[in-house]
Enzyme design. Structure first.
Site, PDB file in Angstrom:
ATOM      1  N   GLY A  14      92.620  64.410   9.477  1.00 23.53           N
ATOM      2  CA  GLY A  14      93.524  65.432   8.965  1.00 23.53           C
ATOM      3  C   GLY A  14      94.448  65.001   7.842  1.00 23.53           C
ATOM      4  O   GLY A  14      95.551  65.539   7.705  1.00 23.53           O
ATOM      5  N   SER A  15      93.977  64.083   6.971  1.00 20.52           N
ATOM      6  CA  SER A  15      94.886  63.692   5.879  1.00 20.52           C
ATOM      7  C   SER A  15      95.046  64.821   4.849  1.00 20.52           C
ATOM      8  O   SER A  15      96.134  65.002   4.287  1.00 20.52           O
ATOM      9  CB  SER A  15      94.416  62.397   5.208  1.00 20.52           C
ATOM     10  OG  SER A  15      93.258  62.598   4.438  1.00 20.52           O
ATOM     11  N   ASN A  16      94.006  65.581   4.604  1.00 19.63           N
ATOM     12  CA  ASN A  16      94.165  66.732   3.695  1.00 19.63           C
ATOM     13  C   ASN A  16      95.052  67.798   4.330  1.00 19.63           C
ATOM     14  O   ASN A  16      95.870  68.416   3.637  1.00 19.63           O
ATOM     15  CB  ASN A  16      92.796  67.320   3.333  1.00 19.63           C
ATOM     16  CG  ASN A  16      92.135  66.548   2.219  1.00 19.63           C
ATOM     17  OD1 ASN A  16      92.570  66.620   1.073  1.00 19.63           O
ATOM     18  ND2 ASN A  16      91.122  65.767   2.560  1.00 19.63           N
ATOM     19  N   MET A  93      83.831  69.744  10.378  1.00 19.55           N
ATOM     20  CA  MET A  93      82.424  69.324  10.332  1.00 19.55           C
ATOM     21  C   MET A  93      81.516  70.314  11.058  1.00 19.55           C
ATOM     22  O   MET A  93      80.850  69.978  12.036  1.00 19.55           O
ATOM     23  CB  MET A  93      82.289  67.909  10.936  1.00 19.55           C
ATOM     24  CG  MET A  93      83.144  66.869  10.235  1.00 19.55           C
ATOM     25  SD  MET A  93      82.786  66.746   8.468  1.00 19.55           S
ATOM     26  CE  MET A  93      81.225  65.890   8.533  1.00 19.55           C
ATOM     27  N   LEU A  96      78.851  76.724   8.763  1.00 18.06           N
ATOM     28  CA  LEU A  96      79.314  78.061   9.149  1.00 18.06           C
ATOM     29  C   LEU A  96      78.178  79.073   9.034  1.00 18.06           C
ATOM     30  O   LEU A  96      77.288  78.949   8.201  1.00 18.06           O
ATOM     31  CB  LEU A  96      80.485  78.477   8.268  1.00 18.06           C
ATOM     32  CG  LEU A  96      81.705  77.566   8.334  1.00 18.06           C
ATOM     33  CD1 LEU A  96      82.820  78.123   7.467  1.00 18.06           C
ATOM     34  CD2 LEU A  96      82.192  77.375   9.761  1.00 18.06           C
ATOM     35  N   ASN A 110      87.432  75.188   0.819  1.00 23.35           N
ATOM     36  CA  ASN A 110      86.935  73.925   1.370  1.00 23.35           C
ATOM     37  C   ASN A 110      87.188  72.826   0.363  1.00 23.35           C
ATOM     38  O   ASN A 110      87.190  73.068  -0.846  1.00 23.35           O
ATOM     39  CB  ASN A 110      85.431  74.020   1.657  1.00 23.35           C
ATOM     40  CG  ASN A 110      84.883  72.741   2.270  1.00 23.35           C
ATOM     41  OD1 ASN A 110      85.485  72.170   3.185  1.00 23.35           O
ATOM     42  ND2 ASN A 110      83.757  72.273   1.781  1.00 23.35           N
ATOM     43  N   HIS A 112      85.685  69.156  -0.879  1.00 24.63           N
ATOM     44  CA  HIS A 112      84.452  68.367  -0.790  1.00 24.63           C
ATOM     45  C   HIS A 112      84.620  67.101  -1.634  1.00 24.63           C
ATOM     46  O   HIS A 112      85.089  67.178  -2.780  1.00 24.63           O
ATOM     47  CB  HIS A 112      83.266  69.187  -1.298  1.00 24.63           C
ATOM     48  CG  HIS A 112      81.983  68.434  -1.199  1.00 24.63           C
ATOM     49  ND1 HIS A 112      81.323  68.243  -0.002  1.00 24.63           N
ATOM     50  CD2 HIS A 112      81.264  67.782  -2.135  1.00 24.63           C
ATOM     51  CE1 HIS A 112      80.245  67.515  -0.216  1.00 24.63           C
ATOM     52  NE2 HIS A 112      80.183  67.210  -1.500  1.00 24.63           N
ATOM     53  N   GLU A 145      77.960  81.385   1.615  1.00 27.81           N
ATOM     54  CA  GLU A 145      76.958  81.060   2.646  1.00 27.81           C
ATOM     55  C   GLU A 145      76.197  79.783   2.331  1.00 27.81           C
ATOM     56  O   GLU A 145      75.790  79.067   3.233  1.00 27.81           O
ATOM     57  CB  GLU A 145      75.992  82.236   2.838  1.00 27.81           C
ATOM     58  CG  GLU A 145      76.634  83.336   3.662  1.00 27.81           C
ATOM     59  CD  GLU A 145      75.656  84.419   4.073  1.00 27.81           C
ATOM     60  OE1 GLU A 145      74.455  84.130   4.214  1.00 27.81           O
ATOM     61  OE2 GLU A 145      76.113  85.565   4.235  1.00 27.81           O
ATOM     62  N   ASP A 148      78.606  74.033   0.252  1.00 30.32           N
ATOM     63  CA  ASP A 148      79.194  73.302  -0.878  1.00 30.32           C
ATOM     64  C   ASP A 148      78.815  73.911  -2.231  1.00 30.32           C
ATOM     65  O   ASP A 148      78.611  73.195  -3.215  1.00 30.32           O
ATOM     66  CB  ASP A 148      78.774  71.813  -0.850  1.00 30.32           C
ATOM     67  CG  ASP A 148      79.243  71.104   0.414  1.00 30.32           C
ATOM     68  OD1 ASP A 148      80.275  71.511   0.979  1.00 30.32           O
ATOM     69  OD2 ASP A 148      78.570  70.151   0.839  1.00 30.32           O
TER      70      ASP A 148
HETATM   71  C1  GRF Z   1      87.614  64.517   3.176  1.00 28.00           C
HETATM   72  O1  GRF Z   1      87.017  63.518   2.413  1.00 28.00           O
HETATM   73  C2  GRF Z   1      87.113  65.866   2.748  1.00 28.00           C
HETATM   74  O2  GRF Z   1      86.828  65.927   1.386  1.00 28.00           O
HETATM   75  C3  GRF Z   1      85.852  66.013   3.546  1.00 28.00           C
HETATM   76  O3  GRF Z   1      86.138  65.453   4.791  1.00 28.00           O
HETATM   77  C4  GRF Z   1      87.161  64.464   4.634  1.00 28.00           C
HETATM   78  C5  GRF Z   1      88.266  64.857   5.567  1.00 28.00           C
HETATM   79  O4  GRF Z   1      89.289  63.906   5.566  1.00 28.00           O
HETATM   80  N1  GRF Z   1      85.463  67.393   3.622  1.00 28.00           N
HETATM   81  P1  GRF Z   1      90.691  64.242   6.228  1.00 28.00           P
HETATM   82  O5  GRF Z   1      90.394  64.625   7.671  1.00 28.00           O
HETATM   83  O6  GRF Z   1      91.291  65.365   5.478  1.00 28.00           O
HETATM   84  O7  GRF Z   1      91.471  62.977   6.134  1.00 28.00           O
END
Ligand code: GRF
EC number: 2.1.2.2
Length: 220
Positions: A14-16, A93, A96, A110, A112, A145, A148
């Protein structure tokens, strides 16, 4: 200003999500993180969210194995109960189905870890190194759909440096993910974001189009 009630969907650290929470601490930020939802109870980001005082929910996907739409229906019920208006996938992960994608068309983002359309899917950093690209990066896009492949909201590019491995390259990219995801959410939630410095990130489209000089009349 009405802030858009936003849910962040996670499966891991969950860093993002944390970057979005930090941005949303600013009362002028146009989105409020109203829910963090995980499909696994052991997602590390849940504790971060709870510590920040953000409501959390878990809708385990494992019991629904083989029935993705039923899992999504359970997720949708939680989103509706929290009156959510925007969704951010952040390391969620799950592939969908049209059930969720259709309901959230234009309202689901999203992040990526590649410069799409290059390297959709998994293991992007190792694949970028194997391909020998000199620039790599990350993309925030709307979810459609096709995996990415939705409209691109923001991208940041980083150099691939001599001696890089997937971990060092991934760390360089991740730092930029944390820059562009809050920027892209701000764009969608309704505020023109301040473009980041040109040496750390590129955004597309630029929030404010550059003003062009008026054409000069010329006799040539
Ligand atoms: C990130 O690299 C994001 O781009 C990808 O999954 C990773 C999630 O990292 N979809 P975090 O859980 O947000 O640290």
């Amino acid at each position: 200003m009405t802030r858009r009630r936003t849910a962040v969907l996670i499966s891991g650290r969950g860093s993002n999500m944390a970057a979005l929470l930090t941005a949303a601490r600013d009362p002028a930020y146009p989105a409020e993180i109203a829910l963090v939802l995980a499909n696994r109870a052991d997602a590390g980001g849940l504790a971060l969210a709870a510590a920040a005082g953000v409501p959390t929910a878990v809708v385990e996907s494992r019991p629904f194995r083989g029935d993705r739409a039923a899992h999504e229906a359970a997720v949708q019920a939680v989103l509706e109960a929290h009156d959510i208006g925007l969704l951010c996938l952040a390391g969620y992960m799950r592939l969908l189905t049209p059930f969720l994608v259709g309901r959230w068309a234009g309202r689901m983002l999203n992040i990526h870890p590649s410069l799409l359309p290059a390297f959709p899917g998994l293991d992007t950093h190792a694949r970028a190194l194997a391909a020998g690209v000199k620039l790599h990066g990350c993309t925030v896009h709307l979810v459609t759909e096709e995996m990415d492949a939705g409209p691109i909201l923001a991208q940041a590019a980083v150099p691939v440096l001599p001696g890089d491995d997937a971990a060092s390259l991934g760390a360089r990219v991740l730092a930029q993910e944390h820059v562009i995801y809050p920027m892209a959410l701000a764009l969608v939630a309704g505020r023109a974001a301040t473009p980041p410095a040109a040496d750390v990130a590129l955004s597309n489209p630029l929030p404010t189009p550059p003003s062009l000089p008026k054409p000069q009349s010329s006799s040539e």
